[in-house]
Write a protein that holds these residues in place. Structure first.
Motif, PDB file in Angstrom:
ATOM      1  N   ALA A   1     -49.744  57.189 -74.653  1.00 41.07           N
ATOM      2  CA  ALA A   1     -48.451  57.866 -74.650  1.00 41.07           C
ATOM      3  C   ALA A   1     -48.287  58.669 -75.928  1.00 41.07           C
ATOM      4  O   ALA A   1     -48.845  58.324 -76.968  1.00 41.07           O
ATOM      5  CB  ALA A   1     -47.320  56.849 -74.529  1.00 41.07           C
ATOM      6  N   ASP A   2     -47.523  59.761 -75.840  1.00 41.40           N
ATOM      7  CA  ASP A   2     -47.161  60.481 -77.065  1.00 41.40           C
ATOM      8  C   ASP A   2     -45.641  60.526 -77.164  1.00 41.40           C
ATOM      9  O   ASP A   2     -44.943  60.709 -76.167  1.00 41.40           O
ATOM     10  CB  ASP A   2     -47.790  61.875 -77.119  1.00 41.40           C
ATOM     11  CG  ASP A   2     -47.408  62.776 -75.959  1.00 41.40           C
ATOM     12  OD1 ASP A   2     -46.504  63.626 -76.124  1.00 41.40           O
ATOM     13  OD2 ASP A   2     -48.024  62.649 -74.881  1.00 41.40           O
ATOM     14  N   ILE A   3     -45.136  60.320 -78.377  1.00 40.72           N
ATOM     15  CA  ILE A   3     -43.704  60.170 -78.596  1.00 40.72           C
ATOM     16  C   ILE A   3     -43.249  60.952 -79.826  1.00 40.72           C
ATOM     17  O   ILE A   3     -44.042  61.291 -80.699  1.00 40.72           O
ATOM     18  CB  ILE A   3     -43.309  58.687 -78.755  1.00 40.72           C
ATOM     19  CG1 ILE A   3     -44.079  58.029 -79.899  1.00 40.72           C
ATOM     20  CG2 ILE A   3     -43.547  57.926 -77.445  1.00 40.72           C
ATOM     21  CD1 ILE A   3     -43.672  56.575 -80.164  1.00 40.72           C
ATOM     22  N   SER A   4     -41.944  61.211 -79.859  1.00 42.96           N
ATOM     23  CA  SER A   4     -41.320  61.894 -80.994  1.00 42.96           C
ATOM     24  C   SER A   4     -39.921  61.325 -81.163  1.00 42.96           C
ATOM     25  O   SER A   4     -39.591  60.283 -80.589  1.00 42.96           O
ATOM     26  CB  SER A   4     -41.252  63.405 -80.723  1.00 42.96           C
ATOM     27  OG  SER A   4     -40.339  63.671 -79.651  1.00 42.96           O
TER      28      SER A   4
ATOM     29  N   MET B   1     -50.933  55.221 -79.090  1.00 40.90           N
ATOM     30  CA  MET B   1     -49.681  55.956 -79.208  1.00 40.90           C
ATOM     31  C   MET B   1     -49.925  57.144 -80.137  1.00 40.90           C
ATOM     32  O   MET B   1     -50.492  56.984 -81.229  1.00 40.90           O
ATOM     33  CB  MET B   1     -48.591  55.059 -79.792  1.00 40.90           C
ATOM     34  CG  MET B   1     -47.183  55.559 -79.568  1.00 40.90           C
ATOM     35  SD  MET B   1     -46.588  55.268 -77.884  1.00 40.90           S
ATOM     36  CE  MET B   1     -46.028  53.558 -78.009  1.00 40.90           C
ATOM     37  N   ILE B   2     -49.507  58.332 -79.710  1.00 44.17           N
ATOM     38  CA  ILE B   2     -49.666  59.533 -80.536  1.00 44.17           C
ATOM     39  C   ILE B   2     -48.269  59.972 -80.973  1.00 44.17           C
ATOM     40  O   ILE B   2     -47.435  60.328 -80.141  1.00 44.17           O
ATOM     41  CB  ILE B   2     -50.406  60.645 -79.782  1.00 44.17           C
ATOM     42  CG1 ILE B   2     -51.708  60.094 -79.165  1.00 44.17           C
ATOM     43  CG2 ILE B   2     -50.725  61.809 -80.727  1.00 44.17           C
ATOM     44  CD1 ILE B   2     -52.455  61.097 -78.281  1.00 44.17           C
TER      45      ILE B   2
ATOM     46  N   TYR C   1     -50.814  64.375 -68.281  1.00 43.77           N
ATOM     47  CA  TYR C   1     -50.612  64.625 -66.859  1.00 43.77           C
ATOM     48  C   TYR C   1     -49.151  64.583 -66.417  1.00 43.77           C
ATOM     49  O   TYR C   1     -48.825  64.936 -65.283  1.00 43.77           O
ATOM     50  CB  TYR C   1     -51.452  63.666 -66.011  1.00 43.77           C
ATOM     51  CG  TYR C   1     -51.176  62.200 -66.186  1.00 43.77           C
ATOM     52  CD1 TYR C   1     -50.188  61.560 -65.458  1.00 43.77           C
ATOM     53  CD2 TYR C   1     -51.924  61.425 -67.077  1.00 43.77           C
ATOM     54  CE1 TYR C   1     -49.934  60.202 -65.600  1.00 43.77           C
ATOM     55  CE2 TYR C   1     -51.690  60.064 -67.221  1.00 43.77           C
ATOM     56  CZ  TYR C   1     -50.701  59.467 -66.487  1.00 43.77           C
ATOM     57  OH  TYR C   1     -50.462  58.124 -66.620  1.00 43.77           O
ATOM     58  N   THR C   2     -48.251  64.174 -67.309  1.00 41.99           N
ATOM     59  CA  THR C   2     -46.832  64.177 -66.952  1.00 41.99           C
ATOM     60  C   THR C   2     -45.956  64.075 -68.190  1.00 41.99           C
ATOM     61  O   THR C   2     -46.373  63.501 -69.204  1.00 41.99           O
ATOM     62  CB  THR C   2     -46.490  63.022 -65.994  1.00 41.99           C
ATOM     63  OG1 THR C   2     -45.137  63.133 -65.555  1.00 41.99           O
ATOM     64  CG2 THR C   2     -46.684  61.668 -66.660  1.00 41.99           C
ATOM     65  N   ASP C   3     -44.764  64.642 -68.121  1.00 40.82           N
ATOM     66  CA  ASP C   3     -43.747  64.359 -69.138  1.00 40.82           C
ATOM     67  C   ASP C   3     -42.597  63.591 -68.493  1.00 40.82           C
ATOM     68  O   ASP C   3     -41.515  63.481 -69.058  1.00 40.82           O
ATOM     69  CB  ASP C   3     -43.256  65.645 -69.810  1.00 40.82           C
ATOM     70  CG  ASP C   3     -42.560  66.610 -68.860  1.00 40.82           C
ATOM     71  OD1 ASP C   3     -42.495  66.329 -67.632  1.00 40.82           O
ATOM     72  OD2 ASP C   3     -42.072  67.656 -69.336  1.00 40.82           O
ATOM     73  N   ARG C   4     -42.871  63.062 -67.307  1.00 46.89           N
ATOM     74  CA  ARG C   4     -41.881  62.253 -66.589  1.00 46.89           C
ATOM     75  C   ARG C   4     -42.450  60.875 -66.248  1.00 46.89           C
ATOM     76  O   ARG C   4     -42.155  60.300 -65.209  1.00 46.89           O
ATOM     77  CB  ARG C   4     -41.437  62.967 -65.308  1.00 46.89           C
ATOM     78  CG  ARG C   4     -40.700  64.282 -65.557  1.00 46.89           C
ATOM     79  CD  ARG C   4     -40.277  64.931 -64.268  1.00 46.89           C
ATOM     80  NE  ARG C   4     -39.593  66.191 -64.507  1.00 46.89           N
ATOM     81  CZ  ARG C   4     -39.186  67.024 -63.544  1.00 46.89           C
ATOM     82  NH1 ARG C   4     -39.413  66.719 -62.274  1.00 46.89           N
ATOM     83  NH2 ARG C   4     -38.566  68.149 -63.842  1.00 46.89           N
ATOM     84  N   GLY C   5     -43.270  60.365 -67.143  1.00 45.26           N
ATOM     85  CA  GLY C   5     -43.836  59.045 -66.923  1.00 45.26           C
ATOM     86  C   GLY C   5     -42.773  57.964 -67.020  1.00 45.26           C
ATOM     87  O   GLY C   5     -41.809  58.083 -67.790  1.00 45.26           O
TER      88      GLY C   5
ATOM     89  N   ASN D   1     -37.869  59.093 -69.481  1.00 42.53           N
ATOM     90  CA  ASN D   1     -39.157  59.737 -69.239  1.00 42.53           C
ATOM     91  C   ASN D   1     -40.004  59.727 -70.502  1.00 42.53           C
ATOM     92  O   ASN D   1     -39.487  59.800 -71.621  1.00 42.53           O
ATOM     93  CB  ASN D   1     -38.954  61.182 -68.784  1.00 42.53           C
ATOM     94  CG  ASN D   1     -38.310  61.281 -67.411  1.00 42.53           C
ATOM     95  OD1 ASN D   1     -38.470  60.383 -66.586  1.00 42.53           O
ATOM     96  ND2 ASN D   1     -37.593  62.355 -67.154  1.00 42.53           N
ATOM     97  N   ILE D   2     -41.316  59.672 -70.302  1.00 40.25           N
ATOM     98  CA  ILE D   2     -42.222  59.659 -71.456  1.00 40.25           C
ATOM     99  C   ILE D   2     -43.508  60.399 -71.093  1.00 40.25           C
ATOM    100  O   ILE D   2     -43.919  60.409 -69.925  1.00 40.25           O
ATOM    101  CB  ILE D   2     -42.510  58.210 -71.901  1.00 40.25           C
ATOM    102  CG1 ILE D   2     -43.034  58.166 -73.342  1.00 40.25           C
ATOM    103  CG2 ILE D   2     -43.448  57.505 -70.937  1.00 40.25           C
ATOM    104  CD1 ILE D   2     -42.895  56.807 -73.986  1.00 40.25           C
ATOM    105  N   ASP D   3     -44.121  61.049 -72.065  1.00 51.11           N
ATOM    106  CA  ASP D   3     -45.397  61.755 -71.848  1.00 51.11           C
ATOM    107  C   ASP D   3     -46.522  60.741 -71.719  1.00 51.11           C
ATOM    108  O   ASP D   3     -46.668  59.864 -72.585  1.00 51.11           O
ATOM    109  CB  ASP D   3     -45.709  62.677 -73.030  1.00 51.11           C
ATOM    110  CG  ASP D   3     -44.703  63.803 -73.201  1.00 51.11           C
ATOM    111  OD1 ASP D   3     -43.857  63.985 -72.312  1.00 51.11           O
ATOM    112  OD2 ASP D   3     -44.765  64.490 -74.238  1.00 51.11           O
ATOM    113  N   LEU D   4     -47.332  60.896 -70.677  1.00 47.71           N
ATOM    114  CA  LEU D   4     -48.481  60.016 -70.480  1.00 47.71           C
ATOM    115  C   LEU D   4     -49.758  60.833 -70.389  1.00 47.71           C
ATOM    116  O   LEU D   4     -49.745  61.984 -69.918  1.00 47.71           O
ATOM    117  CB  LEU D   4     -48.298  59.172 -69.212  1.00 47.71           C
ATOM    118  CG  LEU D   4     -47.129  58.187 -69.226  1.00 47.71           C
ATOM    119  CD1 LEU D   4     -47.024  57.471 -67.893  1.00 47.71           C
ATOM    120  CD2 LEU D   4     -47.252  57.180 -70.369  1.00 47.71           C
TER     121      LEU D   4
END
Length: 269
Positions: free
Chosen positions: A7-10, A30-31, A170-174, A182-185
């Protein structure tokens, strides 16, 4: 439960809204965003880092590019290096918009990456799928490439990137059990393994020491030999030493570039 999520988060994902204990059971990597240009520091990144450390979740860092010139890219990279946590496994430069003149975007991107590499870091390039070819991002040399392509964007892997890349967002609606929004996966999309990404980052000084230790005393001074690390690929080694896969094959008599092994000694020049 297998730990296979990337996952990538901010600061859009508040750290106190993440169930970190649950995340630790699912997340392999985690990025974490550190900055948006030089002047905007991600408000949550230090909290994200602290929680990753507390729950033993491997993490990398990324910076969203806002540089306006090659010189500005150099400064932005230096600010990034001042802010990152020393325990990050790797760095990423995120280039999604042309903030320089179009004829400077490649050289500015490369300058940022080179500053980080000279500081001893493994660094990848993230860029838009639509941005990759039109803005020449395929000419940028980085340790790995990370591309987004969502397709229907329903939280599952759908249409793969049209270009070869190592990570596929592959998504920003994970949807995950440990966060309510929602989370980027992401998914590994090449022969690289998760260990390649989360293994100990090898600093330039360590790499030089290793080369000195394993180089043959009887070899001519222009020879340089390295030892393959777990997760290394021949293409990654070629990029690291500014050469080509075919050159390394010829120097080492390697018939199949996909078949190298940890501990193997390879002449790089």
């Amino acid at each position: 439960m297998n730990k296979n999520l990337i996952a990538d988060i901010s600061h859009h994902q508040l750290s106190h809204n993440i169930d970190w204990a649950a995340a630790a059971k699912e997340v392999a990597l985690m990025i974490i965003r550190v900055q948006y240009g030089s002047n905007t520091i991600d408000r949550e990144y230090k909290k994200h880092v602290a929680n990753c450390k507390k729950y033993k979740i491997p993490f990398g860092h990324y910076a969203y590019a806002q540089f306006v010139s090659v010189n500005d890219a150099r400064d932005e990279a230096k600010h990034f290096l001042e802010r990152i946590d020393k325990d990050a496994k790797f760095l990423v430069l995120d280039v999604e918009e042309c903030t320089t003149r179009k004829d400077q975007i490649v050289s500015a991107t490369q300058e940022f990456i080179d500053v980080c590499k000279k500081a001893g870091w493994k660094i990848g390039l993230y860029t838009g799928h639509h941005f990759y070819k039109p803005y020449g991002m395929d000419r940028v040399a980085a340790d790995f490439l990370w591309l987004p392509r969502y397709g229907k964007n329903e939280g599952k892997r759908d249409i793969k990137p049209a270009y070869e890349c190592d990570l596929w967002q592959y998504t920003d609606r994970g949807r995950v059990s440990w966060y309510c929004g929602n989370i980027d996966l992401n998914h590994i999309n090449s022969s690289k393994t998760i260990q390649w990404f989360i293994g100990k980052a090898q600093k330039v000084s360590e790499l030089q020491q290793e080369k000195e230790q394993i180089s043959s005393k009887d070899s001519p001074s222009e020879y340089e030999i390295i030892k393959v690390k777990p997760g290394d690929t021949l293409s990654e080694i070629a990029a690291r030493f500014h050469t080509t896969v075919s050159t390394l094959q010829k120097l080492n008599g390697i018939a199949n570039p996909d078949k190298i092994y940890a501990g193997q000694k390879i002449r790089v020049r």
